[in-house]
Design a protein around this motif. Structure first.
Motif, short mmCIF file in Angstrom:
data_model
loop_
_atom_site.label_atom_id
_atom_site.label_comp_id
_atom_site.label_asym_id
_atom_site.label_seq_id
_atom_site.Cartn_x
_atom_site.Cartn_y
_atom_site.Cartn_z
N LEU A 86 -2.83 4.88 -14.82
CA LEU A 86 -3.55 6.13 -14.60
C LEU A 86 -2.52 7.25 -14.49
O LEU A 86 -1.57 7.14 -13.71
CB LEU A 86 -4.34 6.01 -13.29
CG LEU A 86 -5.59 6.84 -13.09
CD1 LEU A 86 -6.55 6.70 -14.26
CD2 LEU A 86 -6.27 6.40 -11.80
N LEU A 106 9.92 3.14 -1.66
CA LEU A 106 9.21 2.58 -0.50
C LEU A 106 8.41 1.36 -0.97
O LEU A 106 7.83 1.37 -2.06
CB LEU A 106 8.27 3.62 0.11
CG LEU A 106 8.95 4.90 0.63
CD1 LEU A 106 7.91 5.87 1.16
CD2 LEU A 106 9.98 4.58 1.71
N GLY A 109 -3.17 -5.51 -11.52
CA GLY A 109 -2.06 -4.58 -11.30
C GLY A 109 -2.39 -3.21 -11.82
O GLY A 109 -3.07 -3.08 -12.84
N GLN A 110 -1.93 -2.18 -11.12
CA GLN A 110 -2.28 -0.81 -11.50
C GLN A 110 -1.07 0.10 -11.34
O GLN A 110 -0.41 0.07 -10.29
CB GLN A 110 -3.43 -0.31 -10.63
CG GLN A 110 -3.82 1.14 -10.81
CD GLN A 110 -4.72 1.37 -12.02
OE1 GLN A 110 -5.65 0.58 -12.26
NE2 GLN A 110 -4.46 2.39 -12.78
N PHE A 111 -0.80 0.87 -12.38
CA PHE A 111 0.21 1.93 -12.29
C PHE A 111 -0.51 3.25 -12.07
O PHE A 111 -1.50 3.54 -12.76
CB PHE A 111 1.01 2.05 -13.59
CG PHE A 111 1.83 0.84 -13.91
CD1 PHE A 111 3.15 0.74 -13.46
CD2 PHE A 111 1.31 -0.21 -14.66
CE1 PHE A 111 3.92 -0.38 -13.75
CE2 PHE A 111 2.08 -1.32 -14.96
CZ PHE A 111 3.40 -1.42 -14.50
N VAL A 112 -0.03 4.06 -11.13
CA VAL A 112 -0.55 5.41 -10.94
C VAL A 112 0.63 6.36 -11.07
O VAL A 112 1.53 6.35 -10.22
CB VAL A 112 -1.26 5.56 -9.58
CG1 VAL A 112 -1.68 7.01 -9.38
CG2 VAL A 112 -2.48 4.65 -9.50
N LEU A 113 0.64 7.13 -12.14
CA LEU A 113 1.81 7.93 -12.51
C LEU A 113 1.48 9.41 -12.40
O LEU A 113 0.86 9.98 -13.30
CB LEU A 113 2.24 7.57 -13.94
CG LEU A 113 2.36 6.07 -14.25
CD1 LEU A 113 2.55 5.83 -15.74
CD2 LEU A 113 3.50 5.44 -13.46
N GLY A 114 1.84 10.01 -11.29
CA GLY A 114 1.59 11.45 -11.15
C GLY A 114 0.13 11.81 -11.09
O GLY A 114 -0.29 12.86 -11.58
N GLN A 115 -0.69 10.94 -10.55
CA GLN A 115 -2.10 11.23 -10.38
C GLN A 115 -2.48 10.76 -8.98
O GLN A 115 -1.81 9.90 -8.40
CB GLN A 115 -2.94 10.53 -11.46
CG GLN A 115 -4.39 10.98 -11.49
CD GLN A 115 -5.14 10.56 -12.76
OE1 GLN A 115 -4.54 10.17 -13.74
NE2 GLN A 115 -6.45 10.65 -12.74
N VAL A 133 2.40 -2.77 -2.53
CA VAL A 133 2.48 -1.39 -3.01
C VAL A 133 3.94 -0.96 -3.19
O VAL A 133 4.77 -1.18 -2.30
CB VAL A 133 1.78 -0.41 -2.03
CG1 VAL A 133 1.73 1.00 -2.62
CG2 VAL A 133 0.36 -0.88 -1.71
N PHE A 134 4.21 -0.37 -4.35
CA PHE A 134 5.53 0.18 -4.63
C PHE A 134 5.39 1.70 -4.75
O PHE A 134 4.56 2.17 -5.53
CB PHE A 134 6.07 -0.33 -5.96
CG PHE A 134 6.17 -1.83 -6.06
CD1 PHE A 134 7.39 -2.47 -5.85
CD2 PHE A 134 5.06 -2.60 -6.40
CE1 PHE A 134 7.50 -3.86 -5.97
CE2 PHE A 134 5.16 -3.98 -6.52
CZ PHE A 134 6.37 -4.62 -6.30
N PHE A 135 6.18 2.43 -4.01
CA PHE A 135 6.23 3.89 -4.20
C PHE A 135 7.59 4.23 -4.80
O PHE A 135 8.63 3.98 -4.17
CB PHE A 135 6.03 4.64 -2.88
CG PHE A 135 6.08 6.14 -3.05
CD1 PHE A 135 4.92 6.87 -3.25
CD2 PHE A 135 7.30 6.83 -3.04
CE1 PHE A 135 4.96 8.25 -3.43
CE2 PHE A 135 7.35 8.22 -3.23
CZ PHE A 135 6.17 8.92 -3.42
N VAL A 159 1.58 0.31 -8.27
CA VAL A 159 2.81 1.11 -8.38
C VAL A 159 2.40 2.57 -8.41
O VAL A 159 1.59 2.97 -9.24
CB VAL A 159 3.59 0.78 -9.68
CG1 VAL A 159 4.78 1.72 -9.84
CG2 VAL A 159 4.04 -0.67 -9.69
N GLY A 214 -3.79 -1.79 -15.42
CA GLY A 214 -4.22 -0.43 -15.72
C GLY A 214 -3.12 0.58 -15.47
O GLY A 214 -2.18 0.32 -14.72
N TRP A 272 -1.34 -5.75 -6.91
CA TRP A 272 -0.22 -4.81 -6.69
C TRP A 272 -0.53 -3.44 -7.29
O TRP A 272 -1.34 -3.31 -8.19
CB TRP A 272 1.10 -5.35 -7.23
CG TRP A 272 1.09 -5.81 -8.65
CD1 TRP A 272 0.88 -7.08 -9.10
CD2 TRP A 272 1.29 -5.01 -9.84
NE1 TRP A 272 0.93 -7.12 -10.48
CE2 TRP A 272 1.19 -5.87 -10.95
CE3 TRP A 272 1.54 -3.65 -10.06
CZ2 TRP A 272 1.34 -5.42 -12.26
CZ3 TRP A 272 1.69 -3.19 -11.37
CH2 TRP A 272 1.59 -4.09 -12.45
#
Lengths: 198, 99, 845
Positions: free
Chosen positions: A166, A114, C360-366, C422-424, C389, A164, C387
């Motif tokens: 998380l 998405l 930019g920010q990655f959020v991985l399983g949180q 935003v990327f999901f 992710v 970052g 952005w």
């Protein structure tokens, strides 16, 4: 249905009484075997019989690390239960672990990429490859724009604080290793954190 | 809290001076104001860079942000000496940008 | 200790944890111990199912744990109930601390060494007399400088620290402990915690009675201890209790950290954390003397104890990451490593995001919009990103903040105003990928791929690996020196199948380590070298893949009923597959088990080795009567005697008093929580003077004594719903069992405020307000604190707006703050307002 209606009432009552398990249980037969038997149970088959694959899982919730057995049929999970061999849980699971199959098969699951463009009001479905390339480009641009190789007096820092990451506590060791290696060792990111601190 | 304005670099300098004047007590408002202004300054440079005018000042500014942020979130004692250095680098950068 | 080892305990104190509900399967070992005769104790602000199953339940006010544990320490010392033979031999109880040390009784709630200008402590007066003691942990490390005027780390190799075995010296640790805890009397414990003194004394007696040669006790805690401004010190207080009682390194003895996520231990060991390199090596810092590899190793490597091996681990890591590019001539690419300037843990990262530092920010399983504190502040920060992710398997509150967030619902922001791209990306789940996870007792277990992930769902390994490949390609032609690290990074993992999934076992082989020349696996970290001949991604995990085709994390051979019960054939426990750390302490100084009932490892004179039921945590052939030859200035393990079990410490002794490594004092001291309705009864200083407080707009603390926020507020989770994660809220069974959010209120407070069971209430703090239905229950009791009634309210923090089980996000009420040592936020003891009713429509949610 039509057949059942034609059946005589007497035969149905007799059949029911013969099939009814409670009197047998009251008479002392073991509920673990014969007393639970009925015509319906005779036709039941364990769904595990349909599995073409079983593997070892570790319950994905808390850090107790209960062993699970995951059964699949044609690539789709059909059953998850506690691993009786595990000295951690000896086959038991708590309500979360016991519900793992419901998580894997949840209708709420999202299985497409998405994308939300700046200021957009809705998601769009996008191809995975498109998203991966765009994320790589975005990552490179943000890194290059926020990178500090040295402090102005020459001390080397080689880092970016503009990116970052998380998360990690729900993931495998191998995944955490590659995150730290790529983001930290490769890109110079320092803002790498996970649930260990929260 | 304001950020940006026409001269975010100079505003950052003012905020940083306020933080340094507060020694020995760490002044969170001034430090977060300084950080916000520095980031607005950087946003301007980034926007200019994307228009085809890449800025050689970007790395200096990024380094200043790293030090100011460390003043706000120190590991142990507040590195006041480093903040003083960063203040000097920022003053040079702002002068260069104005010049 | 291993989880199953809890069954060998004679007394188990569960405190800061609701183990029966939140680690139910682990709790079966507590029940098993109880069945064998153990006393089970639960100390908690709330009566839960853990309390219901305990032999003894002690209520306390949330955030008063150190007062309670300090009372236990005092009780043990004043009544001479400690395990003298153990503590005298194996802890620093007899060590003499430097002149000039002063405790908080003498200095208005501060220890000696507090520098008002920097707001931090100098450790000089906390050292052993004449020594400078290195810190054994890299966690949130302050400068490891050899600053003491009395010496440097080399001083540890000149001779043992000075001791007074008669314990009479006024500055020996025993006398300091007695003075420090003198005021933590049963009366004071009652006054601070609200626990009746008779109940407190029963707890203290049970712990003391069940220790010694023949008996051991364990303490189990969870985030009920860590989520405070003094979290590390609460755990330290437990370690003092266990050190005095001889409950470390022995069967059924220890401190069990009950951690929350499946591999939260693994992600600490192989850290997705800002301050460490894999397996507890400190991340270099530009403000420290870390300019070159030699400088870094020089200041970070202790002269004595096991950590003297650190250079081998650092060079092997650099070889694993930078491969052929890493040579002796270029410091093994050490300059590539990013250097820290300050604290970049999650709370500062959140504040920095709101300031615009992060692009930019990655959020991985949180899911920080539920799991992190001050949710509205976090939401504003996400909107500042260029952005974002998010990788998860179902929609999360974090991913769609721009569409359904609280600020959007309140009308403060519109999606059209939020610039964030935003990327999901959908994630594969357990069973759909293979890999290893590390449980709460360091047990590393492999799991198989059994089924296919649906659609475009991919493992995180796939995501990172393929992102890395693309980035390496994008940087391939760069001539910039700053792009050297990504160009040099080793990134060759075999790919399988149509989706080109990287091979997880290949990554594990690299974590284990290999010989550079031959590619052969290294069987043990003892064989790692600092000459570039070995590569190793995480030295503590070395041995998990000791030879080709042998993944020890896959082994599945439990002990039978008559086996030793250490289950050495089931998976792998780091380090070296040992199950109990510091198990040398299970034998007496001469190497004999303290008792037959509590034997674990022992010295076998015939074979001249340590042997027993576990893998010995000691040099296998070091005799119990070995003594360092101080005339030779011994280094590393040569400086530790055959009766020094705590090999990661510079002198092999357990530290009741901590000379280095803690930012808020060498001994645990009761300070009030950052927000508390109570004046600190013990010291004039209200809160931990080094607690991390970052007040700014949107993140203000409730003022002390503010009548709007008179109640203690605490949070917890539920058996059925797991953390901030959406997984159990989209799982039909669990969502049905816990369908909506609630706040627990005592009948007394409900009556006072006119709150009805299942009626709506509004909870508030300066960070925000939420509405939620009341559960009026006697599980929470009003407590008498310092002469007046204090009410506590509690709420599960596991709800959100996504999934089937929905409700208010409790963490909206909490502030972004940090423990002095770890920057962990406070969620277990703040203040709040409470009233019946609902939030005015429009502002609702």
């Amino acid at each position: 249905m039509a057949k059942r209606i034609r059946k005589g009432i007497g035969a149905r009552v007799a059949g029911f009484l013969h099939d009814w398990s409670i009197p047998r249980q009251i008479a002392g037969e073991s509920v673990m075997s014969t007393a639970a038997r009925s015509r319906t149970s005779e036709t039941l088959r364990p769904r595990l019989e349909e599995a073409d694959r079983v593997g070892t899982g570790i319950c994905p919730f808390c850090a107790v690390g209960c062993g699970q057995l995951i059964y699949a049929k044609q690539g789709r999970p059909i059953h998850v239960e506690g691993d009786p061999r595990s000295p951690v849980n000896q086959g038991t699971l708590c309500p979360k672990g016991a519900g793992t199959l419901g998580m894997l098969l949840s209708p709420e699951r999202v299985s497409t990429v998405l994308y939300r463009a700046p200021r957009a009001t809705e998601w769009e479905v996008k191809p995975l490859d498109w998203a991966m390339e765009r994320i790589a480009q975005r990552t490179k641009r943000a890194r290059d724009e926020t990178f500090a190789e040295t402090l102005p007096d020459g001390r080397r820092v080689n880092h970016t604080l503009g990116l970052g990451s998380l998360g990690g506590a729900t993931m495998d060791n191998e995944e955490n290793y590659l995150i730290k290696k790529l983001f930290g060792g490769g890109l110079g990111m320092l803002n790498i954190e996970n649930q260990a601190r929260i | 809290m304001t950020a940006g304005g026409d001269h975010p670099g100079r505003e950052a300098l003012t905020a940083l001076d306020a933080a340094l004047a507060q020694r020995p007590h760490k002044d969170h408002s001034s430090l977060s104001q300084a950080t916000t202004c520095l980031c607005a300054f950087r946003d301007n440079l980034i926007a200019a860079g994307r228009d085809g005018r890449p800025s050689p000042d970007m790395m200096r500014l990024n380094a200043i942000i790293s030090v100011v942020l460390a003043g706000h979130f120190p590991l142990g004692a507040v590195p006041w000496d480093e903040l003083v250095l960063a203040r000097g680098w920022l003053a040079d950068l702002v002068a260069d940008a104005d010049g | 200790m291993a989880l199953w080892d809890l069954a060998n305990s004679d007394c188990i104190l569960v405190m800061g944890s609701n183990m029966a509900e939140n680690h139910p399967v682990g709790f079966r070992f507590v029940v098993e111990a109880q069945r064998r005769g153990a006393t089970v104790i639960h100390v908690d602000p709330r009566f839960t199912r853990t309390s219901a199953l305990a032999d003894l339940y002690a209520p306390i006010r949330a955030g008063s744990d150190i007062a309670f544990l300090g009372g236990i320490i005092r009780h043990i010392l004043e009544n001479d109930l400690w395990f003298r033979d153990f503590a005298l031999a194996y802890t620093n109880i007899a060590h003499i601390i430097a002149d000039g040390y002063a405790g908080p009784d003498e200095a208005d709630g501060l220890f000696s060494g507090f520098d008002r200008e920097s707001g931090s402590y100098s450790h000089d007066t906390w050292q052993y007399a004449g020594k400078t003691v290195p810190s054994p942990v890299s966690e949130h490390r302050v400068k490891m400088q050899e600053s003491s005027k009395d010496g440097d780390f080399e001083s540890m190799s000149e001779g043992p620290p000075p001791t007074d075995p008669t314990l009479q010296h006024p500055n020996c640790v025993y006398q300091i402990l007695r003075r420090h805890y003198a005021r933590y009397t049963p009366e004071m414990v009652e006054r601070v915690t609200g626990c009746p003194r008779e109940t407190f004394l029963k707890v203290a007696d049970a712990l003391a009675r069940n220790s010694g040669r023949e008996r051991t006790g364990a303490i189990c805690y969870a985030v009920g201890w860590t989520h405070h401004s003094v979290g590390v010190q609460i755990i330290r207080a437990a370690s003092i209790v266990q050190g005095l009682l001889g409950n470390v390194g022995r069967p059924g003895g220890g401190i069990m950290a009950l951690r929350g996520h499946v591999s939260i231990q693994g992600s600490t060991d192989i850290p997705t954390l800002y301050n460490m390199l894999p397996t507890y090596l400190p991340q270099p810092n530009v403000f420290h003397d870390h300019a070159t590899l030699a400088d870094y190793l020089n200041v970070e490597t202790p002269a004595t104890g096991w950590w003297a091996n650190m250079p081998k681990y650092v060079v092997s890591l650099l070889k694993a990451w930078y491969g052929e590019a890493a040579t002796a001539a270029n410091d093994w690419c050490y300059p590539f490593l990013p250097k820290l300037t300050g604290d970049l843990s999650q709370e500062p990262m959140t504040l920095a995001m709101a300031s615009g530092v992060m692009r930019g920010q990655f959020v991985l399983g949180q899911n920080p919009l539920v799991g992190a504190v001050n949710a509205d502040f976090v939401e504003r920060g996400l909107g500042k990103l260029e952005w974002l992710v998010v990788r998860d398997f179902a929609m999360t509150e974090t991913a769609n903040f721009w569409q359904k967030g609280r600020l959007i619902a309140r009308g403060e922001l519109r999606p059209e105003e939020i610039e964030t791209e935003v990327f999901f990306l959908p994630a594969a789940m357990p069973g759909e990928k293979d890999g290893s996870v590390t449980n709460t007792s360091r047990l590393v277990q492999w799991h198989d791929k059994v089924c296919e992930a649906p659609g475009d769902s991919r493992s995180d390994l796939w995501f990172i690996y393929h992102l890395g490949k693309r980035l390496k390609q994008l940087y391939a032609d760069s001539a910039e020196t700053r792009d050297g690290p990504i160009q040099a990074l080793t990134w060759d993992y075999p790919e399988h199948g149509a989706q080109r999934e990287p091979e997880a076992e290949a990554v594990l082989r690299e974590i284990n380590g290999y010989r550079v020349a031959t590619g052969e696996q290294v069987p043990s970290y003892k064989e790692l070298k600092d000459d570039g001949s070995t590569a190793c991604g995480g030295w503590m995990y070395c041995g998990i893949y000791p030879k080709a085709g042998h993944n020890v994390a896959r082994s599945r051979v439990p002990d039978g009923p008559d086996g030793p019960g250490s289950h050495l054939g089931w998976a792998f426990a780091w380090p070296s597959n040992r199950r109990t750390l510091y198990n040398r302490a299970s034998a007496d100084p001469e190497g004999r088990p303290w008792s037959q009932a509590k034997r674990m490892i022992w010295w076998d004179e015939a074979s001249e080795r340590w042997t027993g039921l576990d893998v010995p945590d000691f040099v296998e052939t070091k005799r119990p009567d070995y003594r360092p030859d101080w005339s030779q200035r011994p280094h590393g393990m040569d400086a530790l005697g055959g009766d020094d079990p705590f090999i990661m410490e510079a002198d092999g002794k357990s530290q009741l008093f901590v000379p280095s490594g803690l930012k808020d004092g060498p001994l645990p001291t009761h300070y009030e929580p950052i927000e508390s309705p109570v004046d600190n009864p013990l010291y004039r200083r209200q809160i931990n003077p080094t607690a991390q407080i970052w007040e700014q707009d949107g993140n203000r603390l409730n003022p002390h004594g503010d009548p709007r926020f008179p109640y203690v507020f605490t949070t917890y989770r539920l058996t059925e719903l797991h953390c901030g994660g959406v997984p159990t809220r989209v799982m039909p069974h669990t969502a049905e069992l816990q369908p909506e959010a609630f706040v627990e209120v005592s009948p007394e407070l409900a009556e006072e405020l006119g709150i009805r069971h299942l009626g709506w209430t509004v909870l508030s703090s300066l960070r925000g307000e939420i509405e939620v239905k009341a559960m009026v229950t006697e599980r929470l009791r009003p407590l008498r604190i310092d002469g007046r009634i204090v009410h506590q309210v509690g709420m599960p923090w596991v709800f959100g707006r996504e999934g089937y089980a929905r409700g208010a996000v409790a963490n909206v009420l909490l502030a972004i703050t940090g423990d002095a040592n770890t920057s962990i936020h406070t969620t277990k003891a703040v203040t709040c307002g409470l009233r019946p009713g609902r939030i005015a429509t429009g502002a609702r949610r």
